[in-house]
Design a protein around this motif. Sequence first.
Motif, PDB file in Angstrom:
ATOM      1  N   ARG A  77       0.836  -1.208   0.000  1.00 28.36           N
ATOM      2  CA  ARG A  77       0.000   0.000   0.000  1.00 28.36           C
ATOM      3  C   ARG A  77       0.869   1.256   0.000  1.00 28.36           C
ATOM      4  O   ARG A  77       0.545   2.246  -0.648  1.00 28.36           O
ATOM      5  N   THR A  78       1.976   1.225   0.716  1.00 24.57           N
ATOM      6  CA  THR A  78       2.859   2.383   0.771  1.00 24.57           C
ATOM      7  C   THR A  78       3.468   2.651  -0.603  1.00 24.57           C
ATOM      8  O   THR A  78       3.610   3.809  -1.018  1.00 24.57           O
ATOM      9  N   ASP A 131      -8.626   8.280  -3.236  1.00 21.65           N
ATOM     10  CA  ASP A 131      -8.467   7.939  -1.822  1.00 21.65           C
ATOM     11  C   ASP A 131      -6.994   7.772  -1.458  1.00 21.65           C
ATOM     12  O   ASP A 131      -6.552   8.193  -0.375  1.00 21.65           O
ATOM     13  N   LEU A 132      -6.212   7.169  -2.349  1.00 21.81           N
ATOM     14  CA  LEU A 132      -4.775   7.020  -2.099  1.00 21.81           C
ATOM     15  C   LEU A 132      -4.101   8.383  -2.026  1.00 21.81           C
ATOM     16  O   LEU A 132      -3.264   8.646  -1.142  1.00 21.81           O
ATOM     17  N   TRP A 133      -4.468   9.254  -2.964  1.00 24.66           N
ATOM     18  CA  TRP A 133      -3.864  10.586  -2.980  1.00 24.66           C
ATOM     19  C   TRP A 133      -4.232  11.367  -1.718  1.00 24.66           C
ATOM     20  O   TRP A 133      -3.373  11.997  -1.090  1.00 24.66           O
ATOM     21  N   ASP A 134      -5.503  11.301  -1.328  1.00 25.56           N
ATOM     22  CA  ASP A 134      -5.949  11.988  -0.113  1.00 25.56           C
ATOM     23  C   ASP A 134      -5.264  11.421   1.126  1.00 25.56           C
ATOM     24  O   ASP A 134      -4.908  12.164   2.052  1.00 25.56           O
ATOM     25  N   GLU A 135      -5.073  10.103   1.157  1.00 28.96           N
ATOM     26  CA  GLU A 135      -4.407   9.472   2.293  1.00 28.96           C
ATOM     27  C   GLU A 135      -2.972   9.965   2.426  1.00 28.96           C
ATOM     28  O   GLU A 135      -2.505  10.275   3.535  1.00 28.96           O
ATOM     29  N   PHE A 136      -2.272  10.049   1.309  1.00 29.59           N
ATOM     30  CA  PHE A 136      -0.896  10.554   1.335  1.00 29.59           C
ATOM     31  C   PHE A 136      -0.863  11.976   1.888  1.00 29.59           C
ATOM     32  O   PHE A 136      -0.039  12.311   2.746  1.00 29.59           O
ATOM     33  N   PHE A 146       5.061   7.167   6.334  1.00 32.84           N
ATOM     34  CA  PHE A 146       6.309   6.630   5.799  1.00 32.84           C
ATOM     35  C   PHE A 146       6.502   7.054   4.348  1.00 32.84           C
ATOM     36  O   PHE A 146       7.625   7.371   3.927  1.00 32.84           O
ATOM     37  N   ALA A 147       5.413   7.088   3.589  1.00 33.11           N
ATOM     38  CA  ALA A 147       5.504   7.549   2.203  1.00 33.11           C
ATOM     39  C   ALA A 147       6.002   8.988   2.152  1.00 33.11           C
ATOM     40  O   ALA A 147       6.852   9.341   1.320  1.00 33.11           O
ATOM     41  N   LYS A 148       5.478   9.835   3.024  1.00 33.70           N
ATOM     42  CA  LYS A 148       5.911  11.230   3.068  1.00 33.70           C
ATOM     43  C   LYS A 148       7.377  11.323   3.479  1.00 33.70           C
ATOM     44  O   LYS A 148       8.133  12.159   2.950  1.00 33.70           O
ATOM     45  N   ALA A 149       7.793  10.464   4.387  1.00 31.87           N
ATOM     46  CA  ALA A 149       9.196  10.458   4.808  1.00 31.87           C
ATOM     47  C   ALA A 149      10.118  10.153   3.630  1.00 31.87           C
ATOM     48  O   ALA A 149      11.166  10.780   3.461  1.00 31.87           O
ATOM     49  N   MET A 150       9.724   9.193   2.794  1.00 25.10           N
ATOM     50  CA  MET A 150      10.530   8.867   1.617  1.00 25.10           C
ATOM     51  C   MET A 150      10.565  10.050   0.652  1.00 25.10           C
ATOM     52  O   MET A 150      11.602  10.346   0.039  1.00 25.10           O
TER      53      MET A 150
END
Length: 212
Positions: A77-78, A131-136, A146-150
Amino acid sequence: MDDVLLTDKNPLPDVLPERLAAQLRFVVEVDRLKTVVRQSPLVAAERRENDAEHSWHLALMVILLAEYADEPIDVGRTVQLVVVHDLIEIHAGDTPLYDTVGAETQVEREQAAADRLFGLLPADQAKRFRDLWDEFEARQTPEARFAKAMDRLEPLLLNWMSRGGTWHTPGVTADVVRARKSVIADASAALGEAARAVIDEGERRGWLRPSP
């Protein structure tokens, strides 16, 4: 950018099922991501990276560095989050991390771009991608943090390798970089510590202006 789709220039065969045709039009349309140039310099070539290269690099980093997440994450998912999150820049453009003027309109531009781009997909997939974009963007899940950290760690490494890169942007100091990169520690104490070590050493070497 105009409203003409890339496939309008050479339409797909009429015999394709409607759902598949919509999906393939989207696949072709997001080829535009390869033309969105970011500010971060490449390490292996004398040019800046594009959004497609950036997204690939983040996906690889998620797979490689997931062990450093402070909370358990769903790696698959990430990876989806980091692959999807920059697609909207096809219409919104890239807003550099240290561009304070562009940041004033960033949310509005990106929301409109998400509506426009994901709306090309069949309804169920349009919702899934949105939904994926909003979640990020919300960063309320371990995967999104974690995605934002990367997303913040990758350009930090590119700037280090170029002995400054976008750190030389007017007005950017070591403390500004520390503040912008603090979200790395929200997902991983170990990676946050590594990021601070890179910034501190960059300041020591004179690649980053010291804070007043």
